[in-house]
Scaffold this active site. Structure first.
Site, PDB file in Angstrom:
ATOM      1  N   ASP A  12      38.278  31.973 104.472  1.00 54.14           N
ATOM      2  CA  ASP A  12      38.633  33.289 104.169  1.00 54.14           C
ATOM      3  C   ASP A  12      39.210  33.516 102.564  1.00 54.14           C
ATOM      4  OD1 ASP A  12      39.267  36.061 104.028  1.00 54.14           O
ATOM      5  OD2 ASP A  12      40.474  35.873 105.841  1.00 54.14           O
ATOM      6  N   ILE A  13      38.069  34.129 101.784  1.00 55.25           N
ATOM      7  CA  ILE A  13      38.283  34.449 100.336  1.00 55.25           C
ATOM      8  C   ILE A  13      39.661  35.044 100.157  1.00 55.25           C
ATOM      9  CG2 ILE A  13      37.047  36.479  99.947  1.00 55.25           C
ATOM     10  CD1 ILE A  13      36.369  34.945  97.405  1.00 55.25           C
ATOM     11  N   ASN A  26      29.801  46.693  95.841  1.00 53.49           N
ATOM     12  CA  ASN A  26      28.324  47.414  95.540  1.00 53.49           C
ATOM     13  C   ASN A  26      28.791  48.358  93.997  1.00 53.49           C
ATOM     14  OD1 ASN A  26      29.788  50.032  96.197  1.00 53.49           O
ATOM     15  ND2 ASN A  26      30.160  48.952  98.439  1.00 53.49           N
ATOM     16  N   VAL A  35      32.414  40.983 102.775  1.00 53.28           N
ATOM     17  CA  VAL A  35      33.441  40.734 102.131  1.00 53.28           C
ATOM     18  C   VAL A  35      34.127  41.788 101.306  1.00 53.28           C
ATOM     19  CG1 VAL A  35      32.028  40.062  99.801  1.00 53.28           C
ATOM     20  CG2 VAL A  35      34.382  38.613 100.706  1.00 53.28           C
ATOM     21  N   ASP A  36      33.405  42.558 101.014  1.00 52.19           N
ATOM     22  CA  ASP A  36      33.924  43.734  99.991  1.00 52.19           C
ATOM     23  C   ASP A  36      35.020  44.470 100.983  1.00 52.19           C
ATOM     24  OD1 ASP A  36      34.123  45.650  98.010  1.00 52.19           O
ATOM     25  OD2 ASP A  36      32.161  46.866  98.747  1.00 52.19           O
ATOM     26  N   SER A 123      25.670  38.557  97.238  1.00 53.36           N
ATOM     27  CA  SER A 123      24.334  39.174  97.617  1.00 53.36           C
ATOM     28  C   SER A 123      23.438  38.463  98.988  1.00 53.36           C
ATOM     29  CB  SER A 123      23.408  39.027  96.458  1.00 53.36           C
ATOM     30  OG  SER A 123      23.586  40.023  95.717  1.00 53.36           O
TER      31      SER A 123
END
Length: 178
Positions: A12-13, A26, A35-36, A123
């Site tokens: 998990d980043i 975006n 993730v965003d 992406s």
């Protein structure tokens, strides 16, 4: 970068203890899914407030570009928001735009004298970029950008899913990056 250090981890980043994590953002910079959404959720309102300031100043972030904000409540003090392309079949400069998002993230990290950086798989989620192609572009673009970023000591590719983790392990192992 002297003594190149690229690594891949499965995880998990939002939990990475690095100087900056990269967000697969975006162009509107107002959060989203994947993730965003996870980064905005874990980082708290400070990230959104900083993104709104950027939107007011420059109207968002174009595809292939990147901007930097606070990390809010994240372990990482900074978030670099990189906007990758939506996959449209490969005929609309998607490869170059994806490479640019990675290179601009490295450039921003170097400008801020950061030492450690973690990337998600930009992406490859809802934007539909083919995963193998994206992994090859990401690794090549990061290697190219690191040649001019002498402050950066460690770049980590953080893969949330098994497929991307296997891809990056294969690619980095083949290049001697692990």
């Amino acid at each position: 970068m002297a003594g190149e250090h690229l690594q891949v981890v499965h995880g998990d980043i939002t939990r990475m203890e690095v100087d900056a994590i990269v967000n697969a953002a975006n162009s509107g910079l107002l959060g989203g899914g994947g993730v965003d959404g996870a980064i905005h959720g874990a980082g708290g309102p400070a990230i959104m407030a900083a993104c709104r300031e950027i939107r007011e100043r420059q109207g968002g972030c174009p595809t292939g570009e990147a901007v930097i904000t606070t990390g809010g409540l994240l372990p990482a003090p900074y978030v670099i928001h990189a906007v990758g392309p939506v996959w449209r079949g490969g005929g609309e400069n998607e490869d170059a735009l994806l490479a640019s998002a990675y290179r601009n993230s490295i450039r921003l990290a170097a400008e801020h004298r950061l030492r450690t950086l973690a990337f998600p798989n930009i992406s490859t989620g809802v934007y539909g970029f083919p995963r193998e192609r994206a992994a090859d572009i990401a690794i090549a673009a990061v290697r190219q950008a690191l040649a001019e970023a002498d402050t950066i000591e460690q770049v980590t590719f953080v893969c949330f899913d098994d497929e991307n983790y296997r891809l990056y392990r294969e690619r980095l192992g083949a290049f001697g990056g692990l």
